[in-house]
Design an enzyme around this catalytic site. Structure first.
Site, PDB file in Angstrom:
ATOM      1  N   GLY A  72     -50.283 -23.149 -84.852  1.00  0.00           N
ATOM      2  CA  GLY A  72     -49.423 -24.235 -84.398  1.00  0.00           C
ATOM      3  C   GLY A  72     -49.140 -24.187 -82.906  1.00  0.00           C
ATOM      4  N   ASN A 127     -43.855 -25.879 -85.934  1.00  0.00           N
ATOM      5  CA  ASN A 127     -45.224 -25.948 -85.424  1.00  0.00           C
ATOM      6  C   ASN A 127     -46.243 -26.043 -86.567  1.00  0.00           C
ATOM      7  OD1 ASN A 127     -44.158 -25.755 -82.885  1.00  0.00           O
ATOM      8  ND2 ASN A 127     -44.993 -23.748 -82.417  1.00  0.00           N
ATOM      9  N   ALA A 178     -55.253 -16.261 -82.466  1.00  0.00           N
ATOM     10  CA  ALA A 178     -54.647 -16.876 -81.275  1.00  0.00           C
ATOM     11  C   ALA A 178     -53.151 -16.598 -81.189  1.00  0.00           C
ATOM     12  CB  ALA A 178     -54.895 -18.385 -81.290  1.00  0.00           C
ATOM     13  N   LYS A 231     -55.820 -12.367 -67.720  1.00  0.00           N
ATOM     14  CA  LYS A 231     -54.815 -11.431 -67.206  1.00  0.00           C
ATOM     15  C   LYS A 231     -54.971 -10.022 -67.778  1.00  0.00           C
ATOM     16  CE  LYS A 231     -51.808 -15.249 -66.240  1.00  0.00           C
ATOM     17  NZ  LYS A 231     -52.921 -16.197 -66.465  1.00  0.00           N
ATOM     18  N   LYS A 243     -52.334  -7.553 -73.948  1.00  0.00           N
ATOM     19  CA  LYS A 243     -53.585  -8.173 -74.377  1.00  0.00           C
ATOM     20  C   LYS A 243     -54.766  -7.233 -74.130  1.00  0.00           C
ATOM     21  CE  LYS A 243     -53.899 -11.895 -75.874  1.00  0.00           C
ATOM     22  NZ  LYS A 243     -53.897 -12.284 -77.313  1.00  0.00           N
ATOM     23  N   ASN A 274     -56.983 -20.266 -66.834  1.00  0.00           N
ATOM     24  CA  ASN A 274     -56.610 -21.638 -66.480  1.00  0.00           C
ATOM     25  C   ASN A 274     -57.885 -22.438 -66.231  1.00  0.00           C
ATOM     26  OD1 ASN A 274     -53.906 -21.025 -66.641  1.00  0.00           O
ATOM     27  ND2 ASN A 274     -53.791 -20.374 -64.527  1.00  0.00           N
ATOM     28  N   LEU A 291     -59.913 -26.065 -65.097  1.00  0.00           N
ATOM     29  CA  LEU A 291     -59.855 -27.322 -64.356  1.00  0.00           C
ATOM     30  C   LEU A 291     -60.180 -28.489 -65.275  1.00  0.00           C
ATOM     31  CD1 LEU A 291     -61.749 -26.386 -61.082  1.00  0.00           C
ATOM     32  CD2 LEU A 291     -59.341 -27.001 -61.277  1.00  0.00           C
TER      33      LEU A 291
END
Length: 198
Positions: free
Chosen positions: A39, A67, A112, A158, A170, A195, A197
């Protein structure tokens, strides 16, 4: 004559990644697939993409009731013929996770479920460790125990030379899965999201 319109890809600094959708389709079509954190922002989009491949069933594991309700409604509307199993379970719940894996026998797990908010986790170390490390350890270990074909850990850029709590947790989750891969018939795969684009 040398001036042209700037495209978003020009800012990338590398070739654009092209996904092999045919291979992805054949890898997921007709399989029982489980998504943890289904969710959340990444998990919900994964569920939508997986649903398009025609899985035998999609098990959405989520600990946030709202969620789970939202993604279940969305997927039921968009893919009314797909067998969908919503599971209100926390990945750190050993008994809850084991029950889901015993009952539905997923072939592939996309993990996830994680805390991802970098600044917030700096002051919430215990929660970050519990969820991101122990939660991963629980679901990954049980995936191996129940003979899942593949386990995909959704990680982060990261985790590379981690400089914060989130990245460190992580990275440790990645290490656990990597070590489990060496001694298990389940194939453990790590995918690092960053991230993007566009």
């Amino acid at each position: 004559s040398e001036i042209r319109e700037v495209k978003i890809d020009d800012l990338l600094g590398r070739e654009k990644v092209q996904l092999d959708w045919e291979a992805i389709y054949h890898g997921l079509n007709g399989k029982s697939v489980l998504v943890t954190g289904g969710g959340g922002s990444i998990g919900a989009e994964l569920c939508r993409q997986i649903a398009r491949t025609g899985p035998a069933r999609l098990i959405v594991l989520e600990r946030n009731e709202y969620n789970l309700f939202a993604i279940e409604n969305s997927l039921s509307r968009e893919f009314p013929d797909m067998p969908l199993i919503p599971a209100l379970v926390d990945v750190t719940d050993v008994t809850g996770v084991e029950n889901i894996l015993c009952t539905y026998r997923p072939d592939i797990i996309f993990h996830a479920a994680a805390y991802k908010h970098v600044p917030m986790l700096e002051g919430q170390v215990r929660s970050a460790v519990r969820n991101n490390i122990f939660g991963t350890r629980n679901i990954a270990f049980q995936a191996a125990q129940h003979g899942c074909e593949a386990f995909v850990l959704i990680s982060t850029d990261k985790a590379v030379n981690p400089a914060n709590v989130m990245g460190t947790t992580k990275w440790m989750a990645e290490q656990y899965c990597q070590n489990l891969n060496a001694v298990s018939r389940t194939r453990f795969i790590t995918v690092r999201f960053g991230n993007v684009l566009g």
